[in-house]
Design an enzyme around this catalytic site. Structure first.
Site, short mmCIF file in Angstrom:
data_model
loop_
_atom_site.label_atom_id
_atom_site.label_comp_id
_atom_site.label_asym_id
_atom_site.label_seq_id
_atom_site.Cartn_x
_atom_site.Cartn_y
_atom_site.Cartn_z
N HIS A 195 8.90 -4.13 4.84
CA HIS A 195 10.20 -4.39 4.37
C HIS A 195 10.47 -4.39 2.89
O HIS A 195 11.63 -4.21 2.54
CB HIS A 195 10.48 -5.67 5.09
CG HIS A 195 9.87 -6.99 4.28
ND1 HIS A 195 8.76 -7.62 4.85
CD2 HIS A 195 10.45 -7.71 3.18
CE1 HIS A 195 8.52 -8.75 3.88
NE2 HIS A 195 9.52 -8.70 3.11
N ASP B 161 5.18 -4.72 10.10
CA ASP B 161 5.55 -4.93 8.69
C ASP B 161 4.48 -4.29 7.74
O ASP B 161 3.83 -5.18 6.98
CB ASP B 161 5.76 -6.40 8.19
CG ASP B 161 6.69 -6.74 6.93
OD1 ASP B 161 7.24 -5.58 6.23
OD2 ASP B 161 6.99 -7.95 6.60
N SER C 33 7.00 -12.44 -0.56
CA SER C 33 6.80 -11.08 0.37
C SER C 33 5.71 -10.03 -0.28
O SER C 33 5.98 -9.98 -1.58
CB SER C 33 7.87 -10.55 0.97
OG SER C 33 8.63 -11.15 1.97
#
Length: 409
Positions: free
Chosen positions: A238, A269, A357
């Site tokens: 992402h 992901d 992230s």
């Protein structure tokens, strides 16, 4: 995939340099033979584990630092024994660490259990086991991918309880009701846990300058090379959903090439970016000054229950333990976009927040993965062992899918 300006404002950019984590080296042993002459004093060997990691683990377990080192040594020894059993093709169905540090091995039958015990490990013959639980979990994945269950945060195989555990956040939309009906049809093979939080991918627009693109900031993951020898960056999918050019300190160093993440669709992901000529991804994980740097020496997957740390822009260096693998989650978009079901993650008790992230997870000196997401309203307390939870994309799966070889020291 192109999005409007509003959609591009999603909090999808992570901020972490090359994540850092617990580092386990190999301590040198004494020479067995007696020397004929006095030997010159040797330089002290480096500690087998990062001191800050030992301190964090000791605090988490409520034991002395010496006891924490013994715990890590024991975990490593048991993992080696389990690896030998698999090499000898003993029929096992996964393994996990119990709270007391014992590696519990699921044996397929009584004969396999006997082999496990002979290896000095604890064995049990589960009612269902990994294969059956994986089958149930795959059926739930297929159902969720047809219609994302907004009220279900995550579902995964939990070897310790011998169930597929489903975490519910309280929503009661039609897709959630249908999903839970299907889950409960499996009887006590499925365990439903209520009162959970919604999840989101963890990315923000921070004021720092780590890995930037289109006004956003994301974390640098791990370096690897493809089958042609080209250097790539492995990160959370992402983070590079639109395959942007990536910059470090204002200078471009890579360009997104592949991602398996797409808002509102079936997603995994993971993603990669081609590293520009003249640039490279470091081989040491930063601990943000808390424990020096940690060399990356491989990507051997740590069992459930193993000690784990990650480095990220927002919460820096935080530690905990591996939860489950093959976890599926429902991510809620913070800007009102569609929910996204992501499969193939791993869970952990490592605390993360928005902006983490892509941050790197590592166990010992073995790279484990990159931050994917976590509870929307989670706030870490600034300590290494801050209570919390998170989900990460296992690195070994990304390397295998894209045909990559991890860069190591």
């Amino acid at each position: 995939m192109k999005h409007s300006r509003k959609k591009n404002a999603r909090r999808y950019i992570v901020a972490a340099s090359i994540g850092a984590l617990l580092s386990a080296g190999v301590a040198t042993g004494a020479y067995a033979g007696a020397p004929t002459e006095p030997s010159a004093p040797s330089a002290p060997s480096a500690p087998a584990y990062q001191p800050e990691m030992v301190k964090a683990l000791a605090t988490t377990l409520g034991v002395s630092e010496k006891a924490a080192v013994r715990r890590l040594d024991r975990e490593a020894e048991q993992q080696d024994r389990f690896a030998e059993l698999r090499k000898d093709r003993v029929h096992t169905l996964g393994a996990f660490f119990a709270k007391d540090g014992s590696l519990i091995v699921n044996a397929a039958d009584a004969e396999a259990a006997k082999d496990v015990r002979a290896a000095g490990l604890t064995a049990r013959v589960p009612e269902r086991g990994e294969s059956e639980l994986d089958r149930i979990k795959a059926q739930l994945d297929a159902k969720a991918l047809k219609s994302a269950p907004a009220g279900v945060s995550a579902w995964s195989v939990d070897l310790a309880s011998d169930t597929v555990t489903v975490k519910v956040n309280g929503d009661s939309d039609a897709a959630t009701r249908s999903f839970l009906k299907a889950a409960k049809s499996n009887g006590d093979a499925v365990r439903v846990v209520k009162g959970q939080e919604k999840l989101e991918t963890q990315a923000v627009v921070p004021p720092g300058s780590r890995m930037t693109f289109n006004g956003y900031l994301c974390s640098v993951g791990y370096g690897a090379k493809d089958r042609s020898g080209r250097q790539v960056l492995v990160t959370a999918g992402h983070c590079i959903e639109d395959l942007p050019a990536l910059a470090y300190n204002g200078t471009r160093f890579a360009k997104g090439t592949h991602t398996r993440f797409a808002l509102g669709t079936r997603s995994v992901d993971m993603g990669i970016a081609a590293v520009d000529a003249g640039h490279s991804i470091g081989l040491d994980v930063t601990t943000y000054g808390r424990a020096g740097t940690v060399p990356v020496k491989g990507s051997k997957r740590a069992p459930s229950g193993a000690a784990l740390c990650k480095s990220g822009q927002t919460t820096q260096w935080t530690c905990g333990r591996v939860g489950s693998y093959n976890v599926s989650v429902t991510y809620t978009d913070q800007n009102g976009g569609p929910d996204t079901v992501v499969t193939g993650l791993a869970s952990s008790s490592v605390c993360t927040q928005g902006g983490d992230s892509g941050g790197a997870y590592i166990s010992g000196d073995q790279a484990q993965g990159m931050t994917s997401g976590g509870p929307s309203n989670q706030r870490c307390n600034g300590q290494v062992n801050s209570p919390g939870s998170s989900y990460f994309q296992p690195l070994d799966d990304a390397l295998a899918y894209y045909g990559l070889t991890l860069n190591t020291k």
